[in-house]
Write an enzyme that holds these catalytic residues in place. Structure first.
Site, mmCIF file in Angstrom:
data_model
loop_
_atom_site.group_PDB
_atom_site.id
_atom_site.type_symbol
_atom_site.label_atom_id
_atom_site.label_comp_id
_atom_site.label_asym_id
_atom_site.label_seq_id
_atom_site.Cartn_x
_atom_site.Cartn_y
_atom_site.Cartn_z
ATOM 1 N N LYS A 49 0.191 4.229 -0.334
ATOM 2 C CA LYS A 49 -0.526 5.535 0.310
ATOM 3 C C LYS A 49 -0.081 6.633 -0.513
ATOM 4 C CE LYS A 49 -0.205 3.208 4.678
ATOM 5 N NZ LYS A 49 -0.045 3.167 5.986
ATOM 6 N N GLY A 108 2.260 2.228 10.851
ATOM 7 C CA GLY A 108 3.319 3.207 10.564
ATOM 8 C C GLY A 108 4.174 3.740 11.961
ATOM 9 N N HIS A 143 -9.340 0.968 4.726
ATOM 10 C CA HIS A 143 -8.185 1.088 5.574
ATOM 11 C C HIS A 143 -8.445 2.004 6.765
ATOM 12 C CE1 HIS A 143 -4.081 2.465 6.376
ATOM 13 N NE2 HIS A 143 -3.817 1.312 5.695
ATOM 14 N N GLU A 155 -6.765 4.603 7.816
ATOM 15 C CA GLU A 155 -6.604 6.100 7.438
ATOM 16 C C GLU A 155 -7.932 6.588 6.717
ATOM 17 O OE1 GLU A 155 -2.994 5.628 5.394
ATOM 18 O OE2 GLU A 155 -2.102 5.026 7.460
ATOM 19 N N ASN A 159 0.954 -1.219 0.183
ATOM 20 C CA ASN A 159 0.037 0.040 0.148
ATOM 21 C C ASN A 159 0.862 1.294 -0.039
ATOM 22 O OD1 ASN A 159 -1.776 1.905 0.542
ATOM 23 N ND2 ASN A 159 -2.366 1.503 2.464
ATOM 24 N N SER A 200 3.547 -2.394 10.415
ATOM 25 C CA SER A 200 4.843 -2.395 10.673
ATOM 26 C C SER A 200 5.376 -3.708 10.217
ATOM 27 C CB SER A 200 4.993 -1.992 11.707
ATOM 28 O OG SER A 200 4.901 -0.566 11.994
ATOM 29 N N GLU A 215 -5.349 -5.057 10.419
ATOM 30 C CA GLU A 215 -4.593 -4.065 10.639
ATOM 31 C C GLU A 215 -4.763 -3.501 12.022
ATOM 32 O OE1 GLU A 215 -2.204 -3.070 6.691
ATOM 33 O OE2 GLU A 215 -4.142 -1.748 7.098
#
Ligand code: PGA
Length: 249
Positions: free
Chosen positions: A11, A172, A94, A96, A9, A212, A166
């Site tokens: 991003k 991250g 996701h 985010e 991904n 991560s 996730e």
């Protein structure tokens, strides 16, 4: 046998020239496993990425899409638009998107429906926040995210669905769920599917771990029986690291 998948991904990273360059280095990597490899460049570079990856075995997937087929949704893209440029898989849900763009379970259910109606494959993401885990609520949160967005579907739909667990606290942050935490949650996810749809569906859906993942920890995470691969953010931006993860099975 469930499919093993490693999806990168990207991003909001890589402009057109960087997309071209990263794909060129990905194509020069040697793959030593049977894992399916996917990359998700930003939407403006999808068309270019589809062309650049032709014949490489790397699938280009989208990071997001709208649920409507077309219309007055400024700035959005639809499933049929993705299909028309050769993108057949989309990441939905996701964290985010949920956090910064207020995507709700209800909206995601509509997006999943739109993707499936256009014969697309969905990588459906979900995961608990740190506060949920501290309170011991992680299974309730994850169970609800799955139920609310997916459990209106018939069993057949799961042929086109990949799940990606996730934990938000691991995305991250450099902090990975331990292989045991990942395995426990993946087993819970499979049990949730089993309770609703039975063993055939539960055993056939690939469940990826994300948060991560890097070359140093991929092998241990992927060795867990219910972990079928990874959704990779930061480490997918370097061809060597990404392929070290692809080859970690
Ligand atoms: P990360 O991102 O690997 O950088 O933690 C994972 C993701 O957001 O899919």
């Amino acid at each position: 046998m469930r499919k093993q998948i490693v999806a990168g991904n990207w991003k909001m990273n890589n402009d057109a020239a960087q997309t071209e360059a990263l794909i060129a280095s990905l194509k020069s990597q040697e793959k030593t496993t049977n894992a399916e490899v996917m990359i998700a460049p930003t939407s403006v570079n999808l068309s270019q990425a589809v062309k650049a990856t032709e014949g490489s075995g790397i699938e280009v997937v989208a990071q997001n899409m709208h649920f409507a087929e077309n219309g007055a949704y400024t700035g959005e893209i639809s499933a049929s638009m993705l299909k028309s440029i050769g993108v057949n898989t989309v990441i939905l849900g996701h964290s985010e998107r949920r956090e910064y763009f207020n995507e709700t379970d209800e909206m995601l259910a509509k997006k999943v429906d739109a993707a499936l109606a256009n014969n697309m494959r969905v990588i459906f993401c979900f995961g608990e926040e740190l506060a949920d885990r501290k309170a011991g609520n992680e299974e309730t949160v994850v169970g609800n995210q799955i139920k609310n967005a997916l459990f209106h579907l018939g069993a057949d739909a799961f042929e086109s669905i990949v799940l990606a667990y996730e934990p938000v606290w691991a995305i991250g942050t450099g902090e990975t769920a331990s292989p045991e935490q990942a395995q426990d949650m993946h087993a819970f996810i499979r049990k949730t599917l089993n309770d609703k749809y039975g063993a055939a569906v539960a055993d056939s859906v690939s469940v990826l771990y994300g948060g991560s993942v890097k070359p140093a920890n991929a092998q241990e995470i992927f060795s867990k029986p219910d972990v079928d691969g990874g959704l990779i953010g930061g480490a997918s931006l370097k061809a060597d690291d990404f392929f070290a993860i692809v080859n970690a099975f």
